[in-house]
Design a protein around this motif. Structure first.
Motif, PDB file in Angstrom:
ATOM      1  N   ILE A 194       0.843  -1.203   0.000  1.00 12.25           N
ATOM      2  CA  ILE A 194       0.000   0.000   0.000  1.00 12.25           C
ATOM      3  C   ILE A 194       0.873   1.246   0.000  1.00 12.25           C
ATOM      4  O   ILE A 194       0.671   2.177  -0.792  1.00 12.25           O
ATOM      5  CB  ILE A 194      -0.947   0.013   1.219  1.00 12.25           C
ATOM      6  CG1 ILE A 194      -2.011  -1.079   1.087  1.00 12.25           C
ATOM      7  CG2 ILE A 194      -1.618   1.378   1.373  1.00 12.25           C
ATOM      8  CD1 ILE A 194      -2.826  -1.293   2.352  1.00 12.25           C
ATOM      9  N   ASN A 195       1.872   1.278   0.879  1.00 13.44           N
ATOM     10  CA  ASN A 195       2.759   2.440   0.945  1.00 13.44           C
ATOM     11  C   ASN A 195       3.486   2.651  -0.376  1.00 13.44           C
ATOM     12  O   ASN A 195       3.636   3.787  -0.846  1.00 13.44           O
ATOM     13  CB  ASN A 195       3.784   2.264   2.072  1.00 13.44           C
ATOM     14  CG  ASN A 195       3.144   2.315   3.444  1.00 13.44           C
ATOM     15  OD1 ASN A 195       2.084   2.910   3.621  1.00 13.44           O
ATOM     16  ND2 ASN A 195       3.762   1.694   4.415  1.00 13.44           N
ATOM     17  N   PHE A 196       3.927   1.559  -0.991  1.00  6.98           N
ATOM     18  CA  PHE A 196       4.669   1.670  -2.246  1.00  6.98           C
ATOM     19  C   PHE A 196       3.764   2.190  -3.362  1.00  6.98           C
ATOM     20  O   PHE A 196       4.167   3.039  -4.158  1.00  6.98           O
ATOM     21  CB  PHE A 196       5.246   0.312  -2.639  1.00  6.98           C
ATOM     22  CG  PHE A 196       6.025   0.348  -3.929  1.00  6.98           C
ATOM     23  CD1 PHE A 196       7.311   0.832  -3.963  1.00  6.98           C
ATOM     24  CD2 PHE A 196       5.456  -0.096  -5.116  1.00  6.98           C
ATOM     25  CE1 PHE A 196       8.030   0.876  -5.149  1.00  6.98           C
ATOM     26  CE2 PHE A 196       6.155  -0.054  -6.305  1.00  6.98           C
ATOM     27  CZ  PHE A 196       7.449   0.433  -6.320  1.00  6.98           C
ATOM     28  N   VAL A 197       2.529   1.677  -3.424  1.00  8.94           N
ATOM     29  CA  VAL A 197       1.602   2.104  -4.475  1.00  8.94           C
ATOM     30  C   VAL A 197       1.247   3.579  -4.314  1.00  8.94           C
ATOM     31  O   VAL A 197       1.173   4.330  -5.295  1.00  8.94           O
ATOM     32  CB  VAL A 197       0.324   1.238  -4.466  1.00  8.94           C
ATOM     33  CG1 VAL A 197      -0.739   1.815  -5.397  1.00  8.94           C
ATOM     34  CG2 VAL A 197       0.655  -0.186  -4.880  1.00  8.94           C
ATOM     35  N   ILE A 198       1.039   4.021  -3.078  1.00  6.36           N
ATOM     36  CA  ILE A 198       0.659   5.411  -2.838  1.00  6.36           C
ATOM     37  C   ILE A 198       1.827   6.355  -3.096  1.00  6.36           C
ATOM     38  O   ILE A 198       1.689   7.374  -3.775  1.00  6.36           O
ATOM     39  CB  ILE A 198       0.137   5.590  -1.397  1.00  6.36           C
ATOM     40  CG1 ILE A 198      -1.169   4.807  -1.207  1.00  6.36           C
ATOM     41  CG2 ILE A 198      -0.099   7.072  -1.091  1.00  6.36           C
ATOM     42  CD1 ILE A 198      -1.650   4.783   0.213  1.00  6.36           C
ATOM     43  N   GLU A 199       3.004   6.018  -2.570  1.00  4.94           N
ATOM     44  CA  GLU A 199       4.152   6.913  -2.690  1.00  4.94           C
ATOM     45  C   GLU A 199       4.897   6.730  -4.009  1.00  4.94           C
ATOM     46  O   GLU A 199       5.436   7.672  -4.553  1.00  4.94           O
ATOM     47  CB  GLU A 199       5.130   6.676  -1.521  1.00  4.94           C
ATOM     48  CG  GLU A 199       4.525   6.932  -0.157  1.00  4.94           C
ATOM     49  CD  GLU A 199       4.038   8.351   0.006  1.00  4.94           C
ATOM     50  OE1 GLU A 199       4.574   9.251  -0.665  1.00  4.94           O
ATOM     51  OE2 GLU A 199       3.122   8.574   0.809  1.00  4.94           O
ATOM     52  N   GLY A 200       4.938   5.477  -4.521  1.00  2.00           N
ATOM     53  CA  GLY A 200       5.601   5.208  -5.788  1.00  2.00           C
ATOM     54  C   GLY A 200       7.113   5.273  -5.693  1.00  2.00           C
ATOM     55  O   GLY A 200       7.703   5.446  -4.634  1.00  2.00           O
TER      56      GLY A 200
END
Length: 296
Positions: A194-200
């Protein structure tokens, strides 16, 4: 005078983009549940975890459980966030329920427990992250945490952790410790995804640099690295052996992507090997010379 078409063109594109994110999130979450978690009796955290637990304990179709389980938190979202967020969240959760019931997903991908907990979590986190980028939530636990945070001394993370500990404890007691432990790994994979998808990939890092060679460093950062900088006026020195001796210094602050971190460090240390630097993760950054990105 601005053209009406130009005025409404951008909001229309944002609506299309948000809708695409939400639909993709719904389909991917349904895939994670239908092809990984549900067939293998695995759990996630939050309201989804509660829904999966009810499904396992009482043999109720999760497509029927997931909507009523989220309703109290959606109502809470009207007051904690806004009504638009709440309605979008309700529509997204109904979409997940419809996908679970009617969408022709492929058969169960695997029964290997390690693959299930890793990839089930990754797909679940990807779906939830995309929905958040679209401006809604596929799990109401964040709203509950926000509500509790405003009325207690606990942080949002502590509240979510406490709720998930309760869910996994019940799972361990009712369904066995191995299942609960694998489910903790699923939740861990999902939360990081989730963090990776949101922050990229372009998550930003803030650099603060204190050096006697600040003029050269400023020149390199702006002209060579192409970064914008902010200068704070300060003093350096105040060492134990010479506490009364200090020197004025320009304290440099800049923001870079994590792909540029190594290059920035090399630039600074090539100029001043004794430069003092510290960094911090920047969760939200826009404007200035940074590329503007849509945030939800």
């Amino acid at each position: 005078m601005k053209s009406p078409m130009k005025t409404y063109h951008k909001p229309f594109l944002l609506v299309i983009k948000d809708t695409a994110y939400i639909i993709a999130g719904i389909l991917i979450c349904g895939f994670a549940l239908k092809c990984f978690l549900v067939p293998n009796s695995f759990f996630d955290g939050g309201v989804t975890g509660i829904s999966l637990l009810i499904h396992e304990l009482y043999n109720v179709n999760i497509a029927y459980v997931i909507i009523p389980a989220n309703i109290p938190f959606i109502i809470m979202g009207i007051f904690q966030v806004n009504s638009r967020f709440a309605w979008k969240t309700l529509a997204a959760i109904i979409g997940v329920s419809i996908c679970l019931q009617f969408f022709p997903y492929p058969p169960v991908v695997t029964h290997d427990k390690l693959l299930v907990c890793i990839f089930g979590g990754v797909f679940m986190g990807t779906g939830i992250g995309l929905a958040i980028r679209g401006g809604c939530a596929l799990d109401g636990i964040e709203v509950l945490a926000l509500y509790t945070f405003k009325r207690s001394s606990f942080t949002v993370s502590e509240i979510i952790l406490g709720i998930n500990v309760l869910i996994f404890s019940i799972a361990a007691f009712k369904l066995g410790l191995p299942t609960a432990l694998y489910s903790v790994m699923t939740y861990y994979a999902a939360s990081h995804t989730i963090n990776f998808v949101i922050e990229g990939l372009e998550e930003y890092t803030g650099f603060t640099i204190i050096s006697g060679q600040s003029e050269l460093i400023k020149e390199k950062l702006v002209l060579e690295l192409g970064r914008g900088i902010t200068i704070y006026k300060g003093e350096r020195g105040f060492l134990k052996e010479s506490f009364t001796v200090s020197h004025p210094v320009d304290i440099i602050f800049t923001v870079v992507t994590r792909l540029e971190v190594r290059r920035l460090r090399n630039i600074v240390y090539n100029i001043d090997p004794k430069a003092f630097m510290f960094t911090g993760t920047i969760k939200e950054a826009a404007g200035g010379v940074l590329k503007k990105r849509a945030r939800h």
